[in-house]
Design a protein around this motif. Structure first.
Motif, PDB file in Angstrom:
ATOM      1  N   TYR A  89      47.654  40.995  33.709  1.00 28.93           N
ATOM      2  CA  TYR A  89      46.193  40.962  33.595  1.00 28.93           C
ATOM      3  C   TYR A  89      45.535  40.709  34.951  1.00 28.93           C
ATOM      4  CZ  TYR A  89      41.492  39.716  32.156  1.00 28.93           C
ATOM      5  OH  TYR A  89      40.124  39.691  32.043  1.00 28.93           O
ATOM      6  N   VAL A  90      46.056  39.765  35.724  1.00 27.71           N
ATOM      7  CA  VAL A  90      45.487  39.485  37.038  1.00 27.71           C
ATOM      8  C   VAL A  90      45.636  40.703  37.951  1.00 27.71           C
ATOM      9  CG1 VAL A  90      45.730  38.064  39.114  1.00 27.71           C
ATOM     10  CG2 VAL A  90      45.815  36.996  36.859  1.00 27.71           C
ATOM     11  N   ALA A  91      46.771  41.390  37.876  1.00 27.20           N
ATOM     12  CA  ALA A  91      46.957  42.598  38.681  1.00 27.20           C
ATOM     13  C   ALA A  91      45.946  43.667  38.302  1.00 27.20           C
ATOM     14  CB  ALA A  91      48.389  43.125  38.500  1.00 27.20           C
ATOM     15  N   LEU A  92      45.701  43.819  36.999  1.00 24.33           N
ATOM     16  CA  LEU A  92      44.757  44.831  36.542  1.00 24.33           C
ATOM     17  C   LEU A  92      43.324  44.479  36.931  1.00 24.33           C
ATOM     18  CD1 LEU A  92      44.759  47.534  35.135  1.00 24.33           C
ATOM     19  CD2 LEU A  92      44.567  46.344  32.930  1.00 24.33           C
ATOM     20  N   LEU A  93      42.995  43.182  36.956  1.00 22.70           N
ATOM     21  CA  LEU A  93      41.675  42.776  37.447  1.00 22.70           C
ATOM     22  C   LEU A  93      41.481  43.215  38.898  1.00 22.70           C
ATOM     23  CD1 LEU A  93      41.275  39.109  36.076  1.00 22.70           C
ATOM     24  CD2 LEU A  93      40.011  41.126  35.333  1.00 22.70           C
ATOM     25  N   ASN A  94      42.541  43.130  39.687  1.00 20.21           N
ATOM     26  CA  ASN A  94      42.455  43.516  41.096  1.00 20.21           C
ATOM     27  C   ASN A  94      42.419  45.034  41.270  1.00 20.21           C
ATOM     28  OD1 ASN A  94      42.524  40.825  41.953  1.00 20.21           O
ATOM     29  ND2 ASN A  94      44.766  40.788  42.015  1.00 20.21           N
ATOM     30  N   LEU A  95      43.137  45.756  40.367  1.00 20.43           N
ATOM     31  CA  LEU A  95      43.227  47.210  40.494  1.00 20.43           C
ATOM     32  C   LEU A  95      42.047  47.928  39.845  1.00 20.43           C
ATOM     33  CD1 LEU A  95      47.040  47.611  39.684  1.00 20.43           C
ATOM     34  CD2 LEU A  95      45.953  47.895  41.931  1.00 20.43           C
ATOM     35  N   GLY A  96      41.436  47.318  38.841  1.00 21.38           N
ATOM     36  CA  GLY A  96      40.355  47.968  38.101  1.00 21.38           C
ATOM     37  C   GLY A  96      40.913  48.854  37.017  1.00 21.38           C
ATOM     38  N   THR A  97      41.294  50.058  37.361  1.00 28.65           N
ATOM     39  CA  THR A  97      41.956  51.000  36.459  1.00 28.65           C
ATOM     40  C   THR A  97      43.227  51.473  37.128  1.00 28.65           C
ATOM     41  OG1 THR A  97      39.855  51.742  35.518  1.00 28.65           O
ATOM     42  CG2 THR A  97      41.749  53.186  35.219  1.00 28.65           C
ATOM     43  N   ALA A  98      44.328  51.506  36.380  1.00 22.83           N
ATOM     44  CA  ALA A  98      45.599  51.872  37.002  1.00 22.83           C
ATOM     45  C   ALA A  98      46.575  52.357  35.940  1.00 22.83           C
ATOM     46  CB  ALA A  98      46.187  50.682  37.760  1.00 22.83           C
ATOM     47  N   SER A  99      47.565  53.052  36.404  1.00 18.57           N
ATOM     48  CA  SER A  99      48.642  53.480  35.511  1.00 18.57           C
ATOM     49  C   SER A  99      49.555  52.302  35.221  1.00 18.57           C
ATOM     50  CB  SER A  99      49.451  54.604  36.161  1.00 18.57           C
ATOM     51  OG  SER A  99      50.166  54.113  37.289  1.00 18.57           O
ATOM     52  N   ALA A 100      50.321  52.442  34.151  1.00  9.73           N
ATOM     53  CA  ALA A 100      51.247  51.373  33.773  1.00  9.73           C
ATOM     54  C   ALA A 100      52.233  51.113  34.908  1.00  9.73           C
ATOM     55  CB  ALA A 100      51.981  51.757  32.492  1.00  9.73           C
ATOM     56  N   THR A 101      52.661  52.180  35.573  1.00 11.32           N
ATOM     57  CA  THR A 101      53.618  52.021  36.671  1.00 11.32           C
ATOM     58  C   THR A 101      53.009  51.220  37.812  1.00 11.32           C
ATOM     59  OG1 THR A 101      54.645  54.135  36.105  1.00 11.32           O
ATOM     60  CG2 THR A 101      55.105  53.242  38.295  1.00 11.32           C
ATOM     61  N   ASP A 102      51.743  51.533  38.171  1.00 13.13           N
ATOM     62  CA  ASP A 102      51.079  50.802  39.259  1.00 13.13           C
ATOM     63  C   ASP A 102      50.895  49.325  38.903  1.00 13.13           C
ATOM     64  OD1 ASP A 102      50.939  53.083  40.770  1.00 13.13           O
ATOM     65  OD2 ASP A 102      48.877  53.592  40.157  1.00 13.13           O
ATOM     66  N   VAL A 103      50.562  49.059  37.633  1.00 17.48           N
ATOM     67  CA  VAL A 103      50.397  47.657  37.207  1.00 17.48           C
ATOM     68  C   VAL A 103      51.726  46.925  37.321  1.00 17.48           C
ATOM     69  CG1 VAL A 103      49.803  46.123  35.291  1.00 17.48           C
ATOM     70  CG2 VAL A 103      48.495  48.208  35.665  1.00 17.48           C
ATOM     71  N   ALA A 104      52.812  47.607  36.944  1.00 16.03           N
ATOM     72  CA  ALA A 104      54.132  46.988  37.038  1.00 16.03           C
ATOM     73  C   ALA A 104      54.471  46.673  38.489  1.00 16.03           C
ATOM     74  CB  ALA A 104      55.186  47.911  36.427  1.00 16.03           C
ATOM     75  N   ASP A 105      54.190  47.641  39.384  1.00 15.72           N
ATOM     76  CA  ASP A 105      54.484  47.415  40.789  1.00 15.72           C
ATOM     77  C   ASP A 105      53.648  46.283  41.368  1.00 15.72           C
ATOM     78  OD1 ASP A 105      56.291  49.482  40.723  1.00 15.72           O
ATOM     79  OD2 ASP A 105      54.898  50.994  41.532  1.00 15.72           O
ATOM     80  N   ALA A 106      52.353  46.193  40.981  1.00 18.84           N
ATOM     81  CA  ALA A 106      51.459  45.179  41.551  1.00 18.84           C
ATOM     82  C   ALA A 106      51.729  43.791  40.992  1.00 18.84           C
ATOM     83  CB  ALA A 106      50.005  45.575  41.296  1.00 18.84           C
ATOM     84  N   SER A 107      52.245  43.736  39.772  1.00 15.92           N
ATOM     85  CA  SER A 107      52.411  42.433  39.106  1.00 15.92           C
ATOM     86  C   SER A 107      53.819  41.888  39.171  1.00 15.92           C
ATOM     87  CB  SER A 107      51.999  42.543  37.638  1.00 15.92           C
ATOM     88  OG  SER A 107      52.880  43.422  36.942  1.00 15.92           O
ATOM     89  N   GLY A 108      54.773  42.745  39.383  1.00 14.26           N
ATOM     90  CA  GLY A 108      56.155  42.291  39.353  1.00 14.26           C
ATOM     91  C   GLY A 108      56.741  42.271  37.963  1.00 14.26           C
ATOM     92  N   VAL A 109      56.010  42.762  36.966  1.00 15.12           N
ATOM     93  CA  VAL A 109      56.554  42.860  35.614  1.00 15.12           C
ATOM     94  C   VAL A 109      57.563  44.004  35.592  1.00 15.12           C
ATOM     95  CG1 VAL A 109      56.023  43.312  33.189  1.00 15.12           C
ATOM     96  CG2 VAL A 109      54.436  41.974  34.592  1.00 15.12           C
ATOM     97  N   PRO A 110      58.752  43.824  35.060  1.00 18.37           N
ATOM     98  CA  PRO A 110      59.741  44.903  35.012  1.00 18.37           C
ATOM     99  C   PRO A 110      59.180  46.147  34.334  1.00 18.37           C
ATOM    100  CG  PRO A 110      60.749  42.824  34.391  1.00 18.37           C
ATOM    101  CD  PRO A 110      59.272  42.582  34.478  1.00 18.37           C
ATOM    102  N   ALA A 111      59.453  47.319  34.903  1.00 25.43           N
ATOM    103  CA  ALA A 111      58.908  48.568  34.374  1.00 25.43           C
ATOM    104  C   ALA A 111      59.220  48.785  32.897  1.00 25.43           C
ATOM    105  CB  ALA A 111      59.431  49.748  35.213  1.00 25.43           C
ATOM    106  N   PRO A 112      60.432  48.479  32.420  1.00 24.10           N
ATOM    107  CA  PRO A 112      60.708  48.686  30.989  1.00 24.10           C
ATOM    108  C   PRO A 112      59.851  47.803  30.076  1.00 24.10           C
ATOM    109  CG  PRO A 112      62.752  48.503  32.229  1.00 24.10           C
ATOM    110  CD  PRO A 112      61.651  48.082  33.149  1.00 24.10           C
TER     111      PRO A 112
END
Length: 354
Positions: A23-46
């Motif tokens: 959620y914090v990563a998405l606040l910073n990105l605004g709108t993003a793909s699931a892959t970009d959110v995973a990369d920005a947040s460190g949440v594992p892609a799967p």
């Protein structure tokens, strides 16, 4: 607030670590793909897809398909409302924890020490609401006004209420309107005093003056300990001070706080020369069962050397004997052991000859 601190706070508010990071990563990105959110947040892609959908279920974000799964944060108003509700629940939980720690349930025979003056007043209010016979209260004007609704309810259901109000020496005495419908009698002590509330000769709520050095309170659910507070109330907070309100009036019936007050009144009206009838509410000392009797005074036994010395004495046995339909019944005050009845309420009523 740093990103790491914001993530930790959201976790404390109920989000999982992955939800908070995403959620914090998405606040910073605004709108993003699931892959970009995973990369920005460190949440594992799967895991990112499940995490985003769980945030959507909470109305924190929304997802949509545009070649691939994409996400954007909702207006923060929903999140803010949720966080504020959580904060309110946490604050309420903190207050409840403090209250339960400060206000242990009093079982019969219990006495507890509390550290907040506020707790003493709040527990006194509950004692007043549960009282059925008698309330004695020593308080400031401020706390009397706070307890007034509970005292009015008690008075309306027939509880005998007496109040000793203490003020600073330079303050004006309290006015009568403060006590109308609140108590049967009130006295004024122009000196600071402890807060004391006694209910039904069993429960006591006590605290030093709020400005005193020793700031603690005592809660009691026990007749023996409450008896000690009663004598303190009677000798230091009641008997020496002038009456500022009296709803009993000058005529009959007249109600008395204690058997010693009744004896003094009997002496004033020369009871031996004109029969006086007394109604007594109390309990039989041998069984503890509640009772109500009414009879004519036939004897007064006091520890004084002569009738001329008769007055309000604190030591020794004071007993009033009644003729109740041909039976002689002895009446004592709080803590009576040798008399037939321990009186909780004494009322002088019209005698048959009057």
């Amino acid at each position: 607030m740093e990103t790491e601190s914001l993530v930790e706070t959201l976790e404390a508010a109920g989000l999982s670590p992955y939800q908070a990071e995403a959620y914090v990563a998405l606040l910073n990105l605004g709108t993003a793909s699931a892959t970009d959110v995973a990369d920005a947040s460190g949440v594992p892609a799967p895991r990112i897809y499940d995490v985003l959908r769980s945030l959507e279920d909470l109305d924190y974000i929304e997802t949509y398909e545009q070649g691939s799964l994409r996400a954007r944060a909702h207006s923060p108003s929903i999140v803010l409302d949720d966080l504020r509700r959580r904060a309110t629940r946490l604050e309420e939980a903190a207050e409840e924890v403090e209250q339960r720690w400060e206000e242990p349930e009093l079982e019969a025979g219990d006495a507890s020490i509390v550290t907040r003056f506020r707790t003493v007043v709040e527990r006194a209010e509950s004692f007043i609401d549960e009282a059925t016979h008698q309330i004695l209260l020593s308080t400031t004007v401020e706390h009397l006004q706070e307890l007034t609704p509970a005292l009015r309810r008690a008075t309306e259901r027939g509880v005998s209420v007496r109040v000793s109000v203490h003020t600073e020496k330079e303050d004006l005495p309290p006015t009568r309107d403060l006590f109308e419908g609140v108590c049967l009698e009130a006295r004024h002590r122009p000196l600071p005093a402890p807060f004391v509330a006694l209910a039904d000769r069993r429960r006591a709520s006590f605290a030093h003056h709020p400005d005193s050095y020793d700031r603690y309170g005592v809660l009691v659910n026990d007749r023996t300990h409450t008896y000690v507070f009663y004598w303190y109330f009677l000798t230091c907070l009641w008997e020496p001070w002038g009456t500022v309100y009296d709803a009993t009036g000058d005529g009959l019936p007249a109600e008395f706080l204690d058997v010693r007050h009744l004896v003094r009144a009997l002496d004033d009206i020369a009871w031996e020369q004109s029969p006086v009838r007394i109604k007594v509410e109390g309990q039989w000392t041998d069984t503890g069962e509640e009772c109500t009797v009414e009879g004519t005074v036939v004897d007064v036994r006091v520890p004084f050397g002569s009738e001329a010395e008769m007055g309000f004495e604190l030591a020794g046995q004071v007993t009033v004997d009644l003729d109740v339909d041909g039976d002689f019944v002895s009446i004592g005050g709080w803590g009576a052991l040798v008399e037939d009845i321990e009186a909780t309420r004494l009322t002088m009523v019209e005698s048959p000859e009057r």
